[in-house]
Design a protein around this motif. Structure first.
Motif, PDB file in Angstrom:
ATOM      1  N   ASN A  31      44.667  22.019   9.353  1.00 33.19           N
ATOM      2  CA  ASN A  31      44.564  21.569   7.966  1.00 33.19           C
ATOM      3  C   ASN A  31      45.770  20.677   7.681  1.00 33.19           C
ATOM      4  OD1 ASN A  31      44.053  21.208   5.293  1.00 33.19           O
ATOM      5  ND2 ASN A  31      43.887  23.374   4.787  1.00 33.19           N
ATOM      6  N   LYS A  34      46.380  18.960   3.659  1.00 34.83           N
ATOM      7  CA  LYS A  34      46.280  19.878   2.527  1.00 34.83           C
ATOM      8  C   LYS A  34      44.866  19.861   1.945  1.00 34.83           C
ATOM      9  CE  LYS A  34      49.150  22.233  -0.597  1.00 34.83           C
ATOM     10  NZ  LYS A  34      49.763  22.381  -1.877  1.00 34.83           N
ATOM     11  N   GLY A  35      43.930  19.808   2.831  1.00 39.08           N
ATOM     12  CA  GLY A  35      42.536  19.840   2.429  1.00 39.08           C
ATOM     13  C   GLY A  35      42.014  21.253   2.554  1.00 39.08           C
ATOM     14  N   LEU A  36      40.736  21.366   2.946  1.00 40.25           N
ATOM     15  CA  LEU A  36      40.125  22.680   3.060  1.00 40.25           C
ATOM     16  C   LEU A  36      39.837  22.988   4.524  1.00 40.25           C
ATOM     17  CD1 LEU A  36      38.782  25.149   1.659  1.00 40.25           C
ATOM     18  CD2 LEU A  36      36.651  23.845   1.751  1.00 40.25           C
ATOM     19  N   GLY A  37      40.361  24.138   4.981  1.00 42.19           N
ATOM     20  CA  GLY A  37      39.908  24.654   6.253  1.00 42.19           C
ATOM     21  C   GLY A  37      40.717  24.255   7.465  1.00 42.19           C
ATOM     22  N   ASP A  38      40.515  25.041   8.506  1.00 46.14           N
ATOM     23  CA  ASP A  38      41.077  24.743   9.809  1.00 46.14           C
ATOM     24  C   ASP A  38      40.186  25.398  10.845  1.00 46.14           C
ATOM     25  OD1 ASP A  38      41.595  27.400   9.436  1.00 46.14           O
ATOM     26  OD2 ASP A  38      43.749  27.264   9.670  1.00 46.14           O
ATOM     27  N   TYR A  98      32.098  27.724   2.466  1.00 47.18           N
ATOM     28  CA  TYR A  98      33.400  27.791   3.130  1.00 47.18           C
ATOM     29  C   TYR A  98      34.475  28.297   2.180  1.00 47.18           C
ATOM     30  CZ  TYR A  98      36.886  26.669   6.657  1.00 47.18           C
ATOM     31  OH  TYR A  98      37.878  26.767   7.603  1.00 47.18           O
ATOM     32  N   ARG A  99      34.479  27.779   0.954  1.00 46.15           N
ATOM     33  CA  ARG A  99      35.492  28.196  -0.023  1.00 46.15           C
ATOM     34  C   ARG A  99      35.449  29.685  -0.312  1.00 46.15           C
ATOM     35  NH1 ARG A  99      38.330  24.349  -1.870  1.00 46.15           N
ATOM     36  NH2 ARG A  99      37.619  22.211  -2.136  1.00 46.15           N
TER      37      ARG A  99
ATOM     38  N   PHE B 162      45.203  32.715   5.587  1.00 49.07           N
ATOM     39  CA  PHE B 162      44.556  32.255   4.358  1.00 49.07           C
ATOM     40  C   PHE B 162      45.313  31.088   3.722  1.00 49.07           C
ATOM     41  CE2 PHE B 162      42.360  36.251   4.913  1.00 49.07           C
ATOM     42  CZ  PHE B 162      41.063  35.892   4.576  1.00 49.07           C
ATOM     43  N   ARG B 164      47.021  28.758   5.340  1.00 44.58           N
ATOM     44  CA  ARG B 164      46.717  27.545   6.100  1.00 44.58           C
ATOM     45  C   ARG B 164      45.320  27.037   5.771  1.00 44.58           C
ATOM     46  NH1 ARG B 164      49.497  30.288   9.991  1.00 44.58           N
ATOM     47  NH2 ARG B 164      47.634  31.288  10.805  1.00 44.58           N
ATOM     48  N   ARG B 165      44.387  27.977   5.722  1.00 41.97           N
ATOM     49  CA  ARG B 165      42.997  27.576   5.604  1.00 41.97           C
ATOM     50  C   ARG B 165      42.632  27.097   4.203  1.00 41.97           C
ATOM     51  NH1 ARG B 165      37.901  30.296   8.399  1.00 41.97           N
ATOM     52  NH2 ARG B 165      39.059  29.382  10.106  1.00 41.97           N
ATOM     53  N   TYR B 166      43.038  27.859   3.182  1.00 45.00           N
ATOM     54  CA  TYR B 166      42.606  27.529   1.816  1.00 45.00           C
ATOM     55  C   TYR B 166      43.735  26.870   1.047  1.00 45.00           C
ATOM     56  CZ  TYR B 166      38.572  30.176   3.194  1.00 45.00           C
ATOM     57  OH  TYR B 166      37.450  30.597   3.869  1.00 45.00           O
ATOM     58  N   ALA B 167      44.199  25.743   1.580  1.00 45.56           N
ATOM     59  CA  ALA B 167      45.374  25.077   1.009  1.00 45.56           C
ATOM     60  C   ALA B 167      45.049  24.348  -0.281  1.00 45.56           C
ATOM     61  CB  ALA B 167      45.957  24.108   2.028  1.00 45.56           C
ATOM     62  N   ASP B 168      43.776  24.029  -0.528  1.00 46.02           N
ATOM     63  CA  ASP B 168      43.468  23.208  -1.704  1.00 46.02           C
ATOM     64  C   ASP B 168      42.760  23.994  -2.810  1.00 46.02           C
ATOM     65  OD1 ASP B 168      40.920  23.541  -0.698  1.00 46.02           O
ATOM     66  OD2 ASP B 168      40.314  21.463  -1.083  1.00 46.02           O
ATOM     67  N   GLN B 169      42.838  25.312  -2.759  1.00 47.69           N
ATOM     68  CA  GLN B 169      42.263  26.121  -3.837  1.00 47.69           C
ATOM     69  C   GLN B 169      43.191  27.287  -4.143  1.00 47.69           C
ATOM     70  OE1 GLN B 169      38.589  27.114  -1.684  1.00 47.69           O
ATOM     71  NE2 GLN B 169      39.201  29.260  -1.522  1.00 47.69           N
ATOM     72  N   TYR B 184      48.054  32.700  -4.204  1.00 49.44           N
ATOM     73  CA  TYR B 184      48.432  31.352  -3.770  1.00 49.44           C
ATOM     74  C   TYR B 184      48.168  30.389  -4.920  1.00 49.44           C
ATOM     75  CZ  TYR B 184      48.184  26.875  -1.328  1.00 49.44           C
ATOM     76  OH  TYR B 184      48.369  25.567  -0.951  1.00 49.44           O
ATOM     77  N   LEU B 186      48.608  26.989  -4.972  1.00 50.08           N
ATOM     78  CA  LEU B 186      48.534  25.631  -4.420  1.00 50.08           C
ATOM     79  C   LEU B 186      49.888  25.177  -3.846  1.00 50.08           C
ATOM     80  CD1 LEU B 186      46.337  23.703  -7.049  1.00 50.08           C
ATOM     81  CD2 LEU B 186      45.594  24.755  -4.916  1.00 50.08           C
ATOM     82  N   GLN B 187      50.932  25.945  -4.087  1.00 54.66           N
ATOM     83  CA  GLN B 187      52.243  25.611  -3.528  1.00 54.66           C
ATOM     84  C   GLN B 187      52.725  26.700  -2.583  1.00 54.66           C
ATOM     85  OE1 GLN B 187      53.489  22.663  -4.238  1.00 54.66           O
ATOM     86  NE2 GLN B 187      51.886  22.261  -5.760  1.00 54.66           N
TER      87      GLN B 187
END
Lengths: 417, 255
Positions: A31, A34-38, A98-99, B162, B164-169, B184, B186-187
């Motif tokens: 990721n 700073k988007g969604l997922g990896d 996914y979210r 979590f 790493r994966r959900y960085a934009d929510q 989390y 967003l920061q």
């Protein structure tokens, strides 16, 4: 609106479920934006009632198809409900699932509508939109459509983690019989193109750090088992040559689920060959991780796998002259060949024996299946199998001592009436 | 030297401090436990430990110089298991580490080494299951919320995944059993505790709390789950082995 999407999802998930692969591992997409997922080692988010892992949203883009392959539910002549998603609908479903941590990503396949390129283009559009507009870094597995152009395959490789193309039948004759409109060449060609592109990208990556990743989780394929008369040897030799020839990550074996009255196929109500499928996967593992050569496991004298016992045990029984091996001295490669010892246990044995000579108690605690392994090993103990047992005898002892898992039919089933 | 009961505060730092004191005072026959688990016996002295950052750090640095990263992680994972008596297994393990010149990490013939490896495995299985079975629900204030009740205290182990994966929510994972969670924004990720007891009923789609769309996506996921199943391959035993019933309460598709 939402009711229509629900209906489409039901139809197009139903149609996609015969594709076995649900793997989401082997990619290393981070990721980074700073988007969604990896992606990483892959997670099974749930399991269906038939015990299969659900890792990806596995759907068809459409089940409209111009082909008439006998083994396929979406074949042209089959009288079923047809549906098609829009690109945006697939994108929304993927993002929202996914979210919520339902899935690791998307596995998008499709019936072939109009022509190969037209279909492939839609699949690529979905992947492109997810990656570029939505900064989606989860796993994407796209199906390569047989006959798709190199340009489209290239674009697919830039957005997808994995590409796969099903060779469907283990032999060319089988394919001719059941899918007369398809030919192997159309399947091999994109597979070969992607293989070469992956090699090229890896080379470039060594020189230019910024080279974009290309199909990082590689390619896979699937064969249908038990629809035609191939032997296990035919199947596994084909698999072996696919692994070697196209650097495939996985070959999947899918036991044929009867879906039609076509006389060329096993009739409706025929059992799915699940034990056979399991034995093929075990053989696949022995070939890829245990250092076995496929000729050792299957050959002209033994063209079929034993259904009662696993292929490693079966091989060991045919090669009793190579045993017993000394667990405290033998190389890892030899320990891996002992029935009842898996990869993890073998590594533990090799680690632990540096500190002390291992006995039966140690082996048991490490996790070795002693009931099978004891006929093939010696360890730091006076007690070991001294009798000069025959192949048949060992097999009987092991079968008698194990649960129903190794028996096709329970021979002692009582007749009540 | 007599018999000692070492009572620590139930935190990681005070556990490491306890190890320090045991070495410092050259205590031989000891059992370590938390205040909650301590059962006063007739014999022996009691030693109550208060976390000391410096002492804890010295033990950790000492372990770091003797163990691989994997070995260090195993100790921490075992600690998080909160299993009765795990502290004593860890003490035996740590004693073995410090008394050997070579690495003992693979000496599976030793009871403590084997146990540490086994407990590490079950804790990581729970960690993995949480990463798999957590189901977020989108709240009215745009936070993806999930409540959990894991067998072991795995939040410290799943945090990185979590983040790493959900960085934009924005998201919250809340452990109902241990009454704390992580948020989390967003920061960064922060530890939080709710002043109230959140409703444990995680299948709720009440639109007072959750977005309108939430019910739709749950319905879509249930549809999907139902339709990927191949009825003629039904295998309930395998299904239950992979998705034990105690996890069903998390799973949208199972309730």
């Amino acid at each position: 609106m939402s009711d229509r999407v629900r209906e489409k999802l039901q139809i197009l998930a139903d149609a996609a479920k015969y594709d076995v692969s649900c793997s989401s591992s082997g990619s290393n997409r981070k990721n980074h934006n700073k988007g969604l997922g990896d992606t990483g080692s892959g997670i099974c988010h749930t399991f269906t009632e038939d015990g299969r892992c659900v890792s990806l949203l596995k759907i068809l883009f459409t089940n409209v198809c111009i082909y008439d392959c006998a083994y396929c539910v979406t074949r042209k002549s089959n009288d079923i409900q047809r549906a098609a998603f829009t690109v945006q609908e697939v994108v929304d479903l993927t993002m929202n699932f996914y979210r919520r941590n339902y899935i690791e990503g998307l596995f998008l396949s499709s019936g072939i509508f109009k022509n190969a390129d037209y279909t492939m283009e839609r699949l690529v559009q979905v992947a492109k939109k997810l990656r570029t507009e939505h900064k989606f870094n989860g796993y994407i597995h796209l199906k390569s459509i047989p006959g798709a152009s190199d340009e489209l395959m290239h674009e697919a490789g830039l957005y997808a983690d994995r590409l796969s193309i099903n060779i469907e039948m283990p032999t060319e004759n089988g394919l001719k019989l059941l899918a007369p409109d398809k030919n192997r060449k159309d399947m091999i060609q994109p597979m070969n193109y992607i293989k070469n592109e992956i090699i090229l990208h890896k080379e470039e990556k060594k020189i230019f750090k910024k080279t974009p990743i290309f199909t990082p989780a590689g390619q896979s394929t699937q064969m249908i088992i038990g629809a035609t008369k191939e032997t296990d040897k035919d199947i596994m030799y084909t698999a072996s040559s696919l692994y070697k020839g196209f650097n495939l990550k996985r070959v999947y074996y899918s036991g044929y689920v009867p879906i039609s009255n076509d006389t060329r196929l096993p009739g409706l109500g025929t059992a799915v060959p699940m034990v056979r499928e399991n034995r093929l996967y075990q053989t696949d593992w022995l070939m890829r991780f245990y250092g076995f050569n496929i000729q050792e496991l299957l050959n002209d004298a033994n063209p079929h796998l034993d259904l009662d016992i696993d292929p490693k045990l079966s091989w060991a029984l045919r090669n009793l002259n190579q045993f017993p091996i000394d667990i405290n001295k033998a190389d890892l490669q030899l320990i891996l060949r002992v029935p009842g010892i898996g990869l993890k246990s073998a590594q533990k044995i090799v680690g632990a024996r540096k500190f002390q000579q291992l006995n039966w108690e140690h082996l048991k605690k490490i996790g070795v299946a002693i009931n099978r392994a004891k006929y093939f090993i010696s360890c730091n103990s006076r007690q070991h199998e001294r009798r000069d047992l025959t192949e048949m005898k060992i097999k009987q002892f092991i079968l008698a001592g194990s649960g129903s898992k190794y028996l096709k039919n329970n021979p002692q089933q009582l007749v009540l009436f | 030297m007599g018999y000692h009961s070492v009572i620590y505060e139930g935190t990681w730092q005070s556990f490491l401090t306890a190890i320090f004191e045991i070495y410092e005072r050259k205590l031989d026959q000891v059992t370590i436990c938390t205040k909650e688990r301590f059962q006063p016996g007739v014999f022996g002295d009691q030693l109550v430990i208060h976390a000391d950052e410096q002492k804890a750090k010295r033990v950790w640095m000492g372990l770091k110089s003797k163990l691989s990263k994997e070995g260090l992680n195993k100790i921490f994972a075992c600690y998080l298991s909160e299993l009765d008596g795990i502290e004593n297994i860890l003490l035996a393990y740590i004693r073995l580490v410090f008394s050997n010149d070579q690495s003992i990490e693979q000496a599976y013939g030793d009871a403590a080494v084997l146990r540490v490896s086994q407990v590490n495995r079950i804790v990581h299985r729970e960690k993995h299951r949480m990463e798999a079975f957590i189901r977020f629900k989108l709240t009215q204030d745009d936070i993806f919320y999930a409540a959990i009740e894991p067998d072991f205290n795995v939040i410290p182990l799943i945090l990185g995944h979590f983040k790493r994966r959900y960085a934009d929510q924005k998201w919250i994972i809340y452990d109902l059993k241990r009454k704390y969670g992580i948020y989390y924004d967003l920061q960064k990720v922060e530890e939080i505790t709710f002043a109230f007891t959140p409703d444990a009923n995680i299948c709720d789609t009440n639109t007072i709390y959750f977005k309108e769309d939430e019910a739709l996506y749950q319905a879509l996921w249930k549809d999907y789950f139902k339709h990927v199943n191949i009825v003629s391959r039904k295998n309930t035993k395998l299904h239950l082995q992979y998705v034990p019933k105690r996890y069903w309460k998390y799973l949208v598709e199972k309730y």
